[in-house]
Design a protein around this motif. Structure first.
Motif, mmCIF file in Angstrom:
data_model
loop_
_atom_site.group_PDB
_atom_site.id
_atom_site.type_symbol
_atom_site.label_atom_id
_atom_site.label_comp_id
_atom_site.label_asym_id
_atom_site.label_seq_id
_atom_site.Cartn_x
_atom_site.Cartn_y
_atom_site.Cartn_z
ATOM 1 N N LEU A 141 53.959 93.142 -74.139
ATOM 2 C CA LEU A 141 53.695 94.426 -74.807
ATOM 3 C C LEU A 141 54.811 94.748 -75.804
ATOM 4 O O LEU A 141 54.551 95.265 -76.892
ATOM 5 C CB LEU A 141 53.559 95.550 -73.777
ATOM 6 N N GLN A 142 56.053 94.398 -75.452
ATOM 7 C CA GLN A 142 57.177 94.641 -76.367
ATOM 8 C C GLN A 142 56.986 93.882 -77.679
ATOM 9 O O GLN A 142 57.148 94.440 -78.765
ATOM 10 C CB GLN A 142 58.488 94.211 -75.709
ATOM 11 N N SER B 37 56.146 95.406 -81.523
ATOM 12 C CA SER B 37 56.919 95.041 -82.723
ATOM 13 C C SER B 37 56.005 94.472 -83.803
ATOM 14 O O SER B 37 56.151 94.793 -84.991
ATOM 15 C CB SER B 37 58.006 94.027 -82.372
ATOM 16 N N HIS B 38 55.046 93.637 -83.390
ATOM 17 C CA HIS B 38 54.079 93.055 -84.333
ATOM 18 C C HIS B 38 53.325 94.164 -85.070
ATOM 19 O O HIS B 38 53.175 94.117 -86.302
ATOM 20 C CB HIS B 38 53.116 92.152 -83.552
ATOM 21 N N ARG B 39 52.859 95.174 -84.342
ATOM 22 C CA ARG B 39 52.097 96.253 -84.981
ATOM 23 C C ARG B 39 52.988 97.124 -85.857
ATOM 24 O O ARG B 39 52.582 97.551 -86.950
ATOM 25 C CB ARG B 39 51.399 97.113 -83.919
ATOM 26 N N TYR B 40 54.211 97.383 -85.412
ATOM 27 C CA TYR B 40 55.117 98.196 -86.241
ATOM 28 C C TYR B 40 55.457 97.462 -87.545
ATOM 29 O O TYR B 40 55.598 98.092 -88.592
ATOM 30 C CB TYR B 40 56.391 98.544 -85.477
ATOM 31 N N PHE B 41 55.585 96.147 -87.494
ATOM 32 C CA PHE B 41 55.861 95.411 -88.733
ATOM 33 C C PHE B 41 54.667 95.445 -89.674
ATOM 34 O O PHE B 41 54.825 95.461 -90.899
ATOM 35 C CB PHE B 41 56.320 93.979 -88.425
ATOM 36 N N GLY B 42 53.459 95.477 -89.124
ATOM 37 C CA GLY B 42 52.278 95.680 -89.964
ATOM 38 C C GLY B 42 52.326 97.042 -90.640
ATOM 39 O O GLY B 42 52.020 97.166 -91.836
ATOM 40 N N LEU B 43 52.725 98.064 -89.890
ATOM 41 C CA LEU B 43 52.894 99.412 -90.458
ATOM 42 C C LEU B 43 53.893 99.373 -91.615
ATOM 43 O O LEU B 43 53.650 99.934 -92.694
ATOM 44 C CB LEU B 43 53.381 100.367 -89.358
ATOM 45 N N ASN C 37 57.634 90.195 -92.148
ATOM 46 C CA ASN C 37 56.430 89.564 -91.612
ATOM 47 C C ASN C 37 56.484 89.400 -90.097
ATOM 48 O O ASN C 37 55.449 89.333 -89.444
ATOM 49 C CB ASN C 37 56.179 88.228 -92.304
ATOM 50 N N ASN C 38 57.670 89.347 -89.537
ATOM 51 C CA ASN C 38 57.832 89.377 -88.078
ATOM 52 C C ASN C 38 59.284 89.706 -87.768
ATOM 53 O O ASN C 38 60.167 89.576 -88.631
ATOM 54 C CB ASN C 38 57.398 88.059 -87.427
ATOM 55 N N LEU C 39 59.518 90.140 -86.555
ATOM 56 C CA LEU C 39 60.853 90.600 -86.171
ATOM 57 C C LEU C 39 61.902 89.486 -86.213
ATOM 58 O O LEU C 39 62.981 89.691 -86.776
ATOM 59 C CB LEU C 39 60.791 91.254 -84.787
ATOM 60 N N ALA D 130 66.451 93.016 -81.198
ATOM 61 C CA ALA D 130 66.186 91.715 -80.572
ATOM 62 C C ALA D 130 65.961 91.870 -79.072
ATOM 63 O O ALA D 130 65.111 91.195 -78.487
ATOM 64 C CB ALA D 130 67.344 90.753 -80.840
ATOM 65 N N ASN D 131 66.702 92.765 -78.459
ATOM 66 C CA ASN D 131 66.632 92.920 -76.994
ATOM 67 C C ASN D 131 65.409 93.703 -76.532
ATOM 68 O O ASN D 131 64.819 93.380 -75.501
ATOM 69 C CB ASN D 131 67.900 93.609 -76.475
ATOM 70 N N ARG D 132 65.034 94.746 -77.285
ATOM 71 C CA ARG D 132 63.982 95.638 -76.778
ATOM 72 C C ARG D 132 62.848 95.883 -77.780
ATOM 73 O O ARG D 132 61.966 96.686 -77.535
ATOM 74 C CB ARG D 132 64.590 96.986 -76.349
ATOM 75 N N GLY D 133 62.864 95.191 -78.922
ATOM 76 C CA GLY D 133 61.787 95.331 -79.891
ATOM 77 C C GLY D 133 61.863 96.630 -80.672
ATOM 78 O O GLY D 133 62.791 97.428 -80.500
ATOM 79 N N VAL D 134 60.891 96.857 -81.533
ATOM 80 C CA VAL D 134 60.859 98.056 -82.374
ATOM 81 C C VAL D 134 60.395 99.243 -81.533
ATOM 82 O O VAL D 134 59.354 99.167 -80.872
ATOM 83 C CB VAL D 134 59.925 97.863 -83.587
ATOM 84 N N ALA D 135 61.151 100.328 -81.572
ATOM 85 C CA ALA D 135 60.777 101.546 -80.827
ATOM 86 C C ALA D 135 60.161 102.590 -81.750
ATOM 87 O O ALA D 135 59.340 103.396 -81.310
ATOM 88 C CB ALA D 135 62.001 102.132 -80.126
ATOM 89 N N TYR D 136 60.604 102.608 -83.006
ATOM 90 C CA TYR D 136 60.061 103.578 -83.966
ATOM 91 C C TYR D 136 60.353 103.084 -85.371
ATOM 92 O O TYR D 136 61.071 102.098 -85.552
ATOM 93 C CB TYR D 136 60.644 104.980 -83.739
ATOM 94 N N VAL D 137 59.771 103.736 -86.359
ATOM 95 C CA VAL D 137 60.040 103.385 -87.752
ATOM 96 C C VAL D 137 60.675 104.587 -88.453
ATOM 97 O O VAL D 137 60.384 105.735 -88.134
ATOM 98 C CB VAL D 137 58.775 102.942 -88.518
ATOM 99 N N GLU D 138 61.550 104.264 -89.390
ATOM 100 C CA GLU D 138 62.233 105.282 -90.195
ATOM 101 C C GLU D 138 61.682 105.204 -91.616
ATOM 102 O O GLU D 138 61.889 104.205 -92.310
ATOM 103 C CB GLU D 138 63.746 105.003 -90.180
ATOM 104 N N LEU D 139 60.952 106.238 -92.020
ATOM 105 C CA LEU D 139 60.373 106.300 -93.363
ATOM 106 C C LEU D 139 61.410 106.945 -94.280
ATOM 107 O O LEU D 139 61.781 108.104 -94.100
ATOM 108 C CB LEU D 139 59.072 107.113 -93.339
ATOM 109 N N ARG D 140 61.883 106.198 -95.281
ATOM 110 C CA ARG D 140 63.072 106.603 -96.030
ATOM 111 C C ARG D 140 62.815 106.948 -97.498
ATOM 112 O O ARG D 140 63.732 107.335 -98.207
ATOM 113 C CB ARG D 140 64.113 105.475 -95.961
ATOM 114 N N ALA D 141 61.564 106.808 -97.949
ATOM 115 C CA ALA D 141 61.281 106.975 -99.385
ATOM 116 C C ALA D 141 60.936 108.417 -99.737
ATOM 117 O O ALA D 141 60.145 108.666 -100.637
ATOM 118 C CB ALA D 141 60.137 106.048 -99.783
#
Length: 525
Positions: A181-182, A186-192, A261-263, A328-339
């Protein structure tokens, strides 16, 4: 202009239930310069009554001692996040000294001719504090200090674990189903992230609020900006100069080849940049003639955070972890939108419509098909961004997509139409109309370009005889809003206690720094 039909099939799967989004979290980081009553950048220390900028979790400084940064913890709803940010602003305003105010625009208040008068943020005498200041000194020698006085809003979003579990269960690709699941999250967050990069021109068009700049910001730089009114430069159809070549740009970083494209590949690219010398930075030297360090190292990036990106994958680091190690240890937890530019018309720099739009957009980017993103497409995206930054409000402004040129208003309206079902779903999740109202506000900016923030800023800069006139009027209005904002007794006690405990933590760090800074830096290098 009526909304067009959605150009793609609904990206909202028919099995999705609104309850899946109830656990979304959002946090906001807002930057703002302290300015003197004469309009120039503050030369005063960070107010001690606010606590330590090194250890305070909500009120700190960014590049400059005068560049405040306000950080909310993750909140369960948009109103809660905005109210928390209002509390922080009200607390900070109460402790500003000598008639200082918070500057309301992304592009800076008046800067004098001496770059050295943009004071670096001071975090005390501990090794970690001195390291943070040295990092900022390195940014100054690499890119100049003026660039670092730009302010923005960073909007952090996470989706509930239950949503990722449900998405994974409905995958048809066996490899994706087999991921932990971790790793799937991360895969889905990178798609985002990839889709958000593709849609940054939409963010710049709808939320851009930096079409002009004080002439002082351009001191010593070649530029193609035109005079607007006394002391102010602009481009006639610009939306977000902050996001263009006069803003956060770094030619060295363009050569990095960091992809989303991937973590693992992203982390590998980032680590390579942190460990690879760059000749232009090597020529600057590591130390000055007196042997004092002027930058952490001569690498493409001094540290990971130097990588300027429109959006970042994030994980909360634990003690002793770098941001990369946490990912690397726990995957993506959230995204930071900076624009996102600061909204100069709102006392806290961001309003419900902006927050609602960004959350619908984040969900759209998460659910929408997101092919891998490589240099060829990135070049087109960069051209689209440049077009919108410099002339997004022009009658013939256009976006290139699928090798076709599309009028920007048509392109933007098509995406908003595709987002509408997602806004309705989030409305159901939170028993509100906030999300649809946010899209309606954005649609009004598409229908009439004079309704965009950037068009309003130009109009109000003209009517107030320049950037300083407009900024000072809004700064005064916002100061009155902070004073009228009621802080609960609990909130006052909380921030008073934080100020004291943060200063104690800084003092403790300074007492524990027994290693010399030279040895500390040598170990890092």
């Amino acid at each position: 202009m009526s909304q067009p039909e959605a150009i793609s099939q609904s990206i909202l799967p028919n099995w999705v239930d609104s309850a899946l989004f109830k656990g979304m979290l959002r946090g906001i980081e807002r930057e703002s310069l302290r300015m003197q009553s004469n309009g120039f950048l503050s030369q005063q220390n960070h107010p001690e009554a606010l606590g330590s900028a090194l250890t305070h979790p909500h009120i700190t400084t960014d590049y400059s001692e005068a560049l405040m940064e306000f950080i909310t913890p993750p909140q369960a709803s948009i109103p809660e996040a905005l109210n928390y940010l209002k509390d922080i602003h009200a607390v900070a305003h109460r402790h500003l000294e000598n008639g200082e105010k918070l500057w309301p625009l992304s592009m800076p208040c008046m800067l004098d001719e001496e770059e050295e008068n943009i004071r670096l943020a001071d975090y005390g005498t501990s090794n970690i504090g001195r390291f943070k200041t040295l990092y900022r000194h390195g940014l100054g020698v690499r890119y100049g200090r003026r660039m670092q006085t730009i302010s923005g809003v960073h909007y952090n979003v996470s989706f509930p674990e239950e949503l990722f579990e449900a998405l994974q269960q409905h995958e048809t690709d066996e490899q994706l189903k087999a991921l932990s699941l971790q790793d799937y999250r991360s895969h889905r967050y990178f798609g985002l992230i990839r889709n958000f990069i593709r849609l940054t021109p939409l963010v710049m068009f709808l939320l851009g609020a930096s079409p002009s700049v004080c002439r002082c910001f351009m001191t010593g730089r070649d530029h193609h900006l035109l005079p607007l009114v006394g002391g102010t430069l602009h481009l006639p159809y610009a939306t977000a100069l902050r996001m263009g070549r006069f803003g956060y740009q770094n030619s060295a970083q363009k050569e990095l080849g960091i992809h989303y494209n991937n973590l693992p590949d992203y982390l590998e690219g980032l680590q390579q940049a942190v460990h690879t010398p760059y000749s232009a930075f090597t020529r600057l030297g590591l130390n000055d003639k007196n042997g004092e360090p002027i930058q952490i190292n001569d690498h493409v990036l001094q540290i990971e955070n130097e990588y300027y990106s429109l959006v970042r994958p994030k994980q909360v680091p634990e003690a002793g972890e770098t941001p990369s190690q946490a990912l690397a240890n726990r995957g993506v937890a959230y995204v930071e939108l900076r624009a996102v530019d600061v909204n100069p018309y709102d006392p806290i720099g961001v309003d419900e419509d902006t927050a609602g739009f960004l959350e619908v957009l984040a969900l759209y980017c998460l659910l929408k098909y997101s092919p891998e993103l490589f240099d060829k497409e990135l070049e087109i995206i960069e051209k689209n961004q440049t077009e919108v930054v410099n002339r997004g409000r022009a009658p013939n402004a256009s976006i290139i997509e699928n090798k076709k040129s599309i009028h920007i208003e048509k392109w933007a309206a098509q995406h908003l139409a595709d987002m509408a079902p997602l806004a309705q779903m989030l409305n159901q999740s939170y028993a509100t109309q906030l999300y649809s109202q946010a899209l309606s506000t954005m649609q009004s900016r598409i229908d009439e370009v004079d309704n965009t923030l950037s068009a309003q800023v130009i109009q109000d800069t003209l009517s107030n005889n320049g950037t300083w006139g407009f900024g000072s009027v809004m700064a005064q209005k916002h100061a009155e809003a902070y004073e009228q904002h009621q802080l609960s007794p609990e909130t006052k006690r909380y921030f008073d206690a934080l100020a004291i405990s943060s200063l104690e933590k800084q003092q403790q760090l300074e007492q524990e720094s027994t290693q010399s800074f030279d040895d500390y830096l040598a170990a890092f290098r």
